[in-house]
Design a protein around this motif. Structure first.
Motif, PDB file in Angstrom:
ATOM      1  N   PRO A 193       0.780  -1.181  -0.058  1.00 27.95           N
ATOM      2  CA  PRO A 193       0.054  -0.187   0.053  1.00 27.95           C
ATOM      3  C   PRO A 193       0.953   1.164  -0.078  1.00 27.95           C
ATOM      4  O   PRO A 193       1.737   1.363   0.824  1.00 27.95           O
ATOM      5  CB  PRO A 193      -0.832  -0.168   1.257  1.00 27.95           C
ATOM      6  N   HIS A 194       0.536   1.972  -1.080  1.00 26.42           N
ATOM      7  CA  HIS A 194       1.455   3.286  -1.227  1.00 26.42           C
ATOM      8  C   HIS A 194       0.494   4.549  -1.676  1.00 26.42           C
ATOM      9  O   HIS A 194      -0.318   4.322  -2.306  1.00 26.42           O
ATOM     10  CB  HIS A 194       2.857   3.006  -2.094  1.00 26.42           C
ATOM     11  N   PHE A 195       1.185   5.757  -1.689  1.00 26.82           N
ATOM     12  CA  PHE A 195       1.016   6.936  -2.247  1.00 26.82           C
ATOM     13  C   PHE A 195       1.998   7.386  -3.324  1.00 26.82           C
ATOM     14  O   PHE A 195       2.935   7.248  -3.073  1.00 26.82           O
ATOM     15  CB  PHE A 195       0.230   7.942  -1.387  1.00 26.82           C
ATOM     16  N   ILE A 246       2.622   3.349   2.709  1.00 23.25           N
ATOM     17  CA  ILE A 246       1.719   3.988   3.797  1.00 23.25           C
ATOM     18  C   ILE A 246       1.868   3.568   5.012  1.00 23.25           C
ATOM     19  O   ILE A 246       1.935   4.186   6.207  1.00 23.25           O
ATOM     20  CB  ILE A 246       0.153   3.509   3.331  1.00 23.25           C
ATOM     21  N   TYR A 247       2.338   2.489   5.279  1.00 24.03           N
ATOM     22  CA  TYR A 247       2.696   1.948   6.774  1.00 24.03           C
ATOM     23  C   TYR A 247       4.141   2.250   7.184  1.00 24.03           C
ATOM     24  O   TYR A 247       4.220   2.607   8.544  1.00 24.03           O
ATOM     25  CB  TYR A 247       2.354   0.366   6.720  1.00 24.03           C
ATOM     26  N   THR A 248       5.124   2.279   6.479  1.00 20.49           N
ATOM     27  CA  THR A 248       6.314   2.802   7.051  1.00 20.49           C
ATOM     28  C   THR A 248       6.890   4.180   6.873  1.00 20.49           C
ATOM     29  O   THR A 248       7.758   4.737   7.262  1.00 20.49           O
ATOM     30  CB  THR A 248       7.304   1.875   6.308  1.00 20.49           C
ATOM     31  N   LEU A 249       6.085   4.815   5.804  1.00 18.33           N
ATOM     32  CA  LEU A 249       6.146   6.212   5.214  1.00 18.33           C
ATOM     33  C   LEU A 249       7.792   6.265   4.514  1.00 18.33           C
ATOM     34  O   LEU A 249       8.207   7.341   4.406  1.00 18.33           O
ATOM     35  CB  LEU A 249       6.157   7.096   6.333  1.00 18.33           C
ATOM     36  N   GLU A 284      -6.402   7.628   7.324  1.00 16.35           N
ATOM     37  CA  GLU A 284      -7.128   8.379   5.917  1.00 16.35           C
ATOM     38  C   GLU A 284      -6.399   7.699   4.938  1.00 16.35           C
ATOM     39  O   GLU A 284      -7.118   7.294   3.790  1.00 16.35           O
ATOM     40  CB  GLU A 284      -7.090   9.683   6.144  1.00 16.35           C
ATOM     41  N   LEU A 285      -4.957   7.631   4.870  1.00 17.91           N
ATOM     42  CA  LEU A 285      -4.289   6.883   3.772  1.00 17.91           C
ATOM     43  C   LEU A 285      -4.720   5.604   3.677  1.00 17.91           C
ATOM     44  O   LEU A 285      -5.143   4.951   2.651  1.00 17.91           O
ATOM     45  CB  LEU A 285      -2.894   7.167   3.699  1.00 17.91           C
ATOM     46  N   ARG A 286      -4.862   4.917   4.646  1.00 22.16           N
ATOM     47  CA  ARG A 286      -4.968   3.427   4.755  1.00 22.16           C
ATOM     48  C   ARG A 286      -6.449   3.357   4.147  1.00 22.16           C
ATOM     49  O   ARG A 286      -6.866   2.179   3.209  1.00 22.16           O
ATOM     50  CB  ARG A 286      -5.112   2.695   6.035  1.00 22.16           C
ATOM     51  N   SER A 287      -7.192   4.178   4.701  1.00 24.46           N
ATOM     52  CA  SER A 287      -8.710   4.112   4.320  1.00 24.46           C
ATOM     53  C   SER A 287      -9.000   4.380   2.577  1.00 24.46           C
ATOM     54  O   SER A 287      -9.583   3.582   1.892  1.00 24.46           O
ATOM     55  CB  SER A 287      -9.645   4.994   4.993  1.00 24.46           C
ATOM     56  N   ASN A 288      -8.289   5.278   2.365  1.00 26.43           N
ATOM     57  CA  ASN A 288      -8.263   5.416   0.690  1.00 26.43           C
ATOM     58  C   ASN A 288      -7.644   4.391  -0.090  1.00 26.43           C
ATOM     59  O   ASN A 288      -8.139   4.172  -1.229  1.00 26.43           O
ATOM     60  CB  ASN A 288      -7.344   6.750   0.323  1.00 26.43           C
ATOM     61  N   TRP A 289      -6.514   3.842   0.478  1.00 28.22           N
ATOM     62  CA  TRP A 289      -5.864   2.607  -0.070  1.00 28.22           C
ATOM     63  C   TRP A 289      -6.846   1.665  -0.379  1.00 28.22           C
ATOM     64  O   TRP A 289      -7.033   0.814  -1.591  1.00 28.22           O
ATOM     65  CB  TRP A 289      -4.707   2.112   0.427  1.00 28.22           C
ATOM     66  N   GLU A 290      -7.722   1.262   0.690  1.00 27.83           N
ATOM     67  CA  GLU A 290      -8.849   0.142   0.881  1.00 27.83           C
ATOM     68  C   GLU A 290      -9.826   0.683  -0.350  1.00 27.83           C
ATOM     69  O   GLU A 290     -10.249  -0.322  -1.196  1.00 27.83           O
ATOM     70  CB  GLU A 290      -9.315   0.071   1.884  1.00 27.83           C
ATOM     71  N   ARG A 291     -10.312   1.870  -0.473  1.00 26.77           N
ATOM     72  CA  ARG A 291     -11.222   2.146  -1.484  1.00 26.77           C
ATOM     73  C   ARG A 291     -10.780   2.210  -2.681  1.00 26.77           C
ATOM     74  O   ARG A 291     -11.240   1.641  -3.852  1.00 26.77           O
ATOM     75  CB  ARG A 291     -11.596   3.831  -1.354  1.00 26.77           C
ATOM     76  N   ALA A 292      -9.328   2.444  -3.054  1.00 26.06           N
ATOM     77  CA  ALA A 292      -8.845   2.528  -4.380  1.00 26.06           C
ATOM     78  C   ALA A 292      -8.754   0.998  -4.716  1.00 26.06           C
ATOM     79  O   ALA A 292      -9.074   0.831  -6.100  1.00 26.06           O
ATOM     80  CB  ALA A 292      -7.555   2.904  -4.327  1.00 26.06           C
ATOM     81  N   GLN A 293      -8.555   0.160  -3.935  1.00 24.76           N
ATOM     82  CA  GLN A 293      -8.438  -1.308  -4.180  1.00 24.76           C
ATOM     83  C   GLN A 293      -9.757  -1.841  -4.857  1.00 24.76           C
ATOM     84  O   GLN A 293      -9.823  -3.159  -5.584  1.00 24.76           O
ATOM     85  CB  GLN A 293      -8.061  -2.262  -3.127  1.00 24.76           C
ATOM     86  N   HIS A 294     -10.737  -1.203  -4.600  1.00 28.38           N
ATOM     87  CA  HIS A 294     -12.263  -1.484  -4.884  1.00 28.38           C
ATOM     88  C   HIS A 294     -12.983  -0.583  -5.703  1.00 28.38           C
ATOM     89  O   HIS A 294     -14.091  -0.484  -6.080  1.00 28.38           O
ATOM     90  CB  HIS A 294     -13.174  -1.854  -3.661  1.00 28.38           C
ATOM     91  N   ALA A 295     -11.914   0.196  -6.501  1.00 24.72           N
ATOM     92  CA  ALA A 295     -12.438   1.375  -7.274  1.00 24.72           C
ATOM     93  C   ALA A 295     -13.320   2.303  -7.013  1.00 24.72           C
ATOM     94  O   ALA A 295     -14.236   2.748  -7.622  1.00 24.72           O
ATOM     95  CB  ALA A 295     -12.570   0.692  -8.555  1.00 24.72           C
ATOM     96  N   GLU A 296     -13.467   2.452  -5.816  1.00 23.70           N
ATOM     97  CA  GLU A 296     -14.532   3.340  -5.057  1.00 23.70           C
ATOM     98  C   GLU A 296     -13.661   4.679  -4.945  1.00 23.70           C
ATOM     99  O   GLU A 296     -12.452   4.821  -5.001  1.00 23.70           O
ATOM    100  CB  GLU A 296     -14.699   3.004  -3.630  1.00 23.70           C
ATOM    101  N   ARG A 297     -14.576   5.888  -4.936  1.00 23.89           N
ATOM    102  CA  ARG A 297     -14.269   7.137  -4.879  1.00 23.89           C
ATOM    103  C   ARG A 297     -13.224   7.417  -3.708  1.00 23.89           C
ATOM    104  O   ARG A 297     -13.509   7.022  -2.490  1.00 23.89           O
ATOM    105  CB  ARG A 297     -15.389   8.191  -5.112  1.00 23.89           C
TER     106      ARG A 297
END
Length: 86
Positions: free
Chosen positions: A22-24, A37-40, A65-78
Motif C-alpha cells: 500500500p502506497h501513495f 503507507i505503513y512505514t512512510l 485516512e491514507l489506509r482507508s483511501n488505499w482500501e477504497r482504491a483497491q475496490h475502485a471506489e471514490r
C-alpha cells in the motif's frame, strides 16, 4: 490518478487498483516518489529533502485516512480528499 491532497506545491495522488505494498505518490516539480503507507519510507523515486520531510510529516498525521483511501482504491471506489499540511 486521483489527487487526494495538495500543499506547498506538493501533489499527493493514489492509483486505483494499484500494486502492493500500500502506497501513495508524491509529486513536486519534476520529482516523483512513492511512499509506503505503513512505514512512510520511499519505495521508488526521490524528492528534495525539504519536500520529503513535509510529505512524511503530512502522511504521519493522516496515516489512517491514507489506509482507508488505499482500501477504497483497491475496490475502485471514490477516494476522499485529505486535509493538506498547514
Amino acid at each position: 490518478m486521483p489527487e487526494i491532497s495538495r500543499f506547498y506545491g506538493i501533489l499527493i495522488k493514489m492509483y486505483y487498483i494499484d500494486h502492493n505494498p500500500p502506497h501513495f505518490h508524491a509529486e513536486y516539480g519534476e520529482y516523483r516518489a512513492e511512499y509506503n503507507i505503513y512505514t512512510l519510507e520511499i519505495i521508488d523515486g526521490k524528492l528534495p529533502v525539504r519536500a520529503n520531510t513535509l510529505v512524511r510529516e503530512w502522511a504521519f498525521l493522516h496515516q489512517e485516512e491514507l489506509r482507508s483511501n488505499w482500501e477504497r482504491a483497491q475496490h475502485a471506489e471514490r477516494l476522499k480528499k485529505i486535509r493538506p499540511l498547514d
